[in-house]
Design an enzyme around this catalytic site. Structure first.
Site, PDB file in Angstrom:
ATOM      1  N   LYS A   1      95.217   0.704  62.486  1.00  0.00           N
ATOM      2  CA  LYS A   1      94.164   0.038  63.261  1.00  0.00           C
ATOM      3  C   LYS A   1      93.141   1.073  63.667  1.00  0.00           C
ATOM      4  O   LYS A   1      93.449   2.259  63.749  1.00  0.00           O
ATOM      5  CB  LYS A   1      94.764  -0.605  64.515  1.00  0.00           C
ATOM      6  CG  LYS A   1      93.905  -1.707  65.116  1.00  0.00           C
ATOM      7  CD  LYS A   1      94.075  -3.025  64.379  1.00  0.00           C
ATOM      8  CE  LYS A   1      93.196  -4.123  64.927  1.00  0.00           C
ATOM      9  NZ  LYS A   1      93.545  -5.440  64.355  1.00  0.00           N
TER      10      LYS A   1
HETATM   11  P1  NAD Z   1      85.193 -12.022  67.224  1.00  0.00           P
HETATM   12  O1  NAD Z   1      84.487 -10.831  67.726  1.00  0.00           O
HETATM   13  O2  NAD Z   1      84.673 -12.729  66.031  1.00  0.00           O
HETATM   14  O3  NAD Z   1      85.355 -13.129  68.394  1.00  0.00           O
HETATM   15  C1  NAD Z   1      85.901 -12.845  69.647  1.00  0.00           C
HETATM   16  C2  NAD Z   1      85.613 -14.036  70.554  1.00  0.00           C
HETATM   17  O4  NAD Z   1      86.263 -13.861  71.811  1.00  0.00           O
HETATM   18  C3  NAD Z   1      84.135 -14.214  70.870  1.00  0.00           C
HETATM   19  O5  NAD Z   1      83.835 -15.586  70.918  1.00  0.00           O
HETATM   20  C4  NAD Z   1      84.007 -13.601  72.271  1.00  0.00           C
HETATM   21  O6  NAD Z   1      82.915 -14.116  73.004  1.00  0.00           O
HETATM   22  C5  NAD Z   1      85.319 -14.040  72.855  1.00  0.00           C
HETATM   23  N1  NAD Z   1      85.735 -13.252  74.008  1.00  0.00           N
HETATM   24  C6  NAD Z   1      85.641 -11.921  74.218  1.00  0.00           C
HETATM   25  N2  NAD Z   1      86.127 -11.602  75.431  1.00  0.00           N
HETATM   26  C7  NAD Z   1      86.553 -12.756  75.982  1.00  0.00           C
HETATM   27  C8  NAD Z   1      87.151 -13.086  77.217  1.00  0.00           C
HETATM   28  N3  NAD Z   1      87.414 -12.151  78.144  1.00  0.00           N
HETATM   29  N4  NAD Z   1      87.465 -14.394  77.455  1.00  0.00           N
HETATM   30  C9  NAD Z   1      87.200 -15.338  76.525  1.00  0.00           C
HETATM   31  N5  NAD Z   1      86.622 -15.086  75.355  1.00  0.00           N
HETATM   32  C10 NAD Z   1      86.299 -13.809  75.081  1.00  0.00           C
HETATM   33  O7  NAD Z   1      86.706 -11.540  66.994  1.00  0.00           O
HETATM   34  P2  NAD Z   1      87.838 -12.179  66.069  1.00  0.00           P
HETATM   35  O8  NAD Z   1      87.844 -11.439  64.805  1.00  0.00           O
HETATM   36  O9  NAD Z   1      87.738 -13.665  66.084  1.00  0.00           O
HETATM   37  O10 NAD Z   1      89.129 -11.704  66.879  1.00  0.00           O
HETATM   38  C11 NAD Z   1      89.675 -12.460  67.957  1.00  0.00           C
HETATM   39  C12 NAD Z   1      91.142 -12.102  68.094  1.00  0.00           C
HETATM   40  O11 NAD Z   1      91.784 -12.383  66.848  1.00  0.00           O
HETATM   41  C13 NAD Z   1      91.423 -10.626  68.388  1.00  0.00           C
HETATM   42  O12 NAD Z   1      92.566 -10.524  69.200  1.00  0.00           O
HETATM   43  C14 NAD Z   1      91.710 -10.063  67.007  1.00  0.00           C
HETATM   44  O13 NAD Z   1      92.481  -8.884  67.061  1.00  0.00           O
HETATM   45  C15 NAD Z   1      92.454 -11.219  66.402  1.00  0.00           C
HETATM   46  N6  NAD Z   1      92.510 -11.195  64.941  1.00  0.00           N
HETATM   47  C16 NAD Z   1      91.379 -11.227  64.184  1.00  0.00           C
HETATM   48  C17 NAD Z   1      91.495 -11.185  62.800  1.00  0.00           C
HETATM   49  C18 NAD Z   1      90.296 -11.268  61.890  1.00  0.00           C
HETATM   50  O14 NAD Z   1      90.510 -11.346  60.675  1.00  0.00           O
HETATM   51  N7  NAD Z   1      89.086 -11.257  62.373  1.00  0.00           N
HETATM   52  C19 NAD Z   1      92.755 -11.121  62.195  1.00  0.00           C
HETATM   53  C20 NAD Z   1      93.887 -11.114  63.006  1.00  0.00           C
HETATM   54  C21 NAD Z   1      93.746 -11.162  64.382  1.00  0.00           C
END
Ligand code: NAD
Length: 421
Positions: free
Chosen positions: A109
């Site tokens: 990561k």
């Molecule tokens: P992203 O940046 O596309 O979206 C994050 C979202 O969370 C946004 O809408 C943001 O406004 C919101 N957010 C941020 N802080 C917040 C808070 N305190 N309360 C409520 N909402 C909040 O990110 P993503 O890629 O969708 O990732 C989201 C989660 O999914 C993370 O934990 C990430 O590690 C996990 N994840 C993502 C992927 C991927 O392929 N993108 C894969 C596995 C896991």
């Protein structure tokens, strides 16, 4: 004055979860020591020239937790709160995630402490290229393959690929060095939506097993980014009622169901879901406790804790986010009979399609979106049944069962490879 126990760090949480699984399978001490430790932790401090000519120094990380099963795989996060501790936990979870899905990857990561919303596109590109250069001693299609995470996207992956290719390959693109790229650069069909789609496949399997009717289910989603908005759209399209969603600025709630395509268009226009007409405002804290059948945390870690776990009304929690539930909350929810599809399984659709993308990049041979989605469904379904059977066998929650499968696999690979020299 009341003395409150210090909050567990994310890495401490990851270790506690690991130890539970290790105890259950009686893992020997030697392997315990190896598997609870991150193999490499790189910290970089690097300058970036800003648009006004000033220079700012940023801090970034890239961690390899374990490489027994293959090259390091894991996303890169841009967020002002990124720490080494957080990146280590996320890297460890990547190891388990890849093991559960049977992917030939280890866990890694990365992250940079930055609020990318405060950067211009040019500054964001400069920061990305310099960070890539700083961690490039670790990167490579057979060493370490980054992907998107919070606040990083296909454009940022394109800059990472281009930077690496300039340094190492005379400018000729090396598609397999990063996943989540734009399809024109060798990205996979279906990768952008893979995490959210995988969450929905996981929910569908769980719904069959635990008799939840998705046609009438009410869904609440925290976080409306890549993972959350895709899950919302797919569930909406198949007829579930998504009653509340949120982003970092707050949430919106309509018990009759939100028109998700309209919410997406609204967020596109205004930058947030907040203020969407035909819905009531709620805070992110209130949102988690709304009446619903399925709750999808899809934002950041440590959202469901001992302080709110007893008030969660959902029957099923599908963790799109990494680490949204603390161990204490896990215990409370398990006792209350709430089913949790754990992060290391529920959001593994992203890394699974990243694996497909990597294979396609190495072969320069690309698949259709139907092939990608159907293979993803097969792997998500198989993993669900393996985890469910393990949970029944050991009488534990699904998270511990998933960890048991993962730890057993990585331990066995390590035993077979032996301890060098
Ligand atoms: P992203 O940046 O596309 O979206 C994050 C979202 O969370 C946004 O809408 C943001 O406004 C919101 N957010 C941020 N802080 C917040 C808070 N305190 N309360 C409520 N909402 C909040 O990110 P993503 O890629 O969708 O990732 C989201 C989660 O999914 C993370 O934990 C990430 O590690 C996990 N994840 C993502 C992927 C991927 O392929 N993108 C894969 C596995 C896991």
């Amino acid at each position: 004055m009341a003395i409150t126990a210090p909050q567990q760090s994310l890495y401490e949480i990851a270790i506690e979860q690991f130890e539970q699984a290790a105890d259950l399978i009686g893992l020997e001490d030697e392997l315990r020591q190896i598997l609870r430790t991150c193999k490499r932790e790189l910290i970089v401090h690097f300058p970036v020239e800003m648009d006004d000519g000033s220079v700012k120094v940023f801090t970034g990380y890239r961690v390899h937790h374990n490489l027994a099963a293959g090259p390091a795989k894991g996303g890169i996060r841009y967020h002002p709160n990124v720490t080494l501790d957080e990146v280590k936990a996320l890297a460890m979870w990547m190891t388990w995630k890849c093991a559960i899905m049977g992917l030939p990857f280890g866990g890694g990561k990365g992250g940079v402490r930055v609020d990318p919303k405060l950067l211009s596109p040019g500054e964001l590109q400069n920061l990305t290229r310099r960070y890539t250069t700083e961690i490039s001693l670790l990167l490579g299609p057979h060493q370490d393959i980054p992907a998107p995470d919070v606040n990083t996207n296909p454009q940022i992956m394109a800059w990472i690929m281009d930077t690496y290719s300039m340094h190492r390959h005379g400018g000729v693109g090396v598609p397999a060095v990063v996943t989540g790229k734009p399809t024109l650069l060798g990205g996979s069909a279906g990768r952008l939506e893979a995490t959210g789609r995988g969450v929905v496949f996981a929910i569908e399997e769980a719904a069959k097993t635990y008799q939840i009717d998705l046609a009438t289910a009410r869904v609440v989603i925290q976080g409306f980014g890549n993972a959350g908005s895709t899950a919302a759209r797919l569930l909406y399209e198949q007829g579930s009622r998504v009653v509340a969603v949120s982003d970092s600025r707050g949430g919106i709630y309509n018990p009759r169901g939100l028109d998700i395509p309209a919410v997406m268009a609204y967020k596109q226009q205004t930058g947030s879901v907040v203020g969407f007409p035909e819905a009531d405002p709620v805070t992110n804290e209130q949102l988690l406790e709304l009446p619903c059948d399925i709750l999808i945390p899809a934002a950041l870690e440590e959202q469901i804790t001992e302080h709110n776990a007893s008030r969660i009304q959902a029957r099923l929690i599908a963790e799109a986010a990494n680490g949204p539930t603390t161990p204490e909350a896990d215990r409370i929810l398990f006792d209350r009979g709430v089913i949790i599809l754990p992060d290391i399984y529920a959001n593994a659709g992203g890394v699974t399609v990243s694996y497909f993308e990597w294979v396609q990049g190495l072969q320069h041979f690309y698949w259709t979106e139907e092939e990608v989605n159907s293979r993803l469904r097969t792997i998500m379904t198989r993993a669900f049944h393996a985890i469910h059977a393990t949970a029944e066998r050991y009488r534990v929650q699904l998270r511990t069962a998933a960890l048991v499968l993962a730890v057993q696999r990585v331990a066995e690979i390590t035993r077979l490879r032996g301890i060098y020299p």
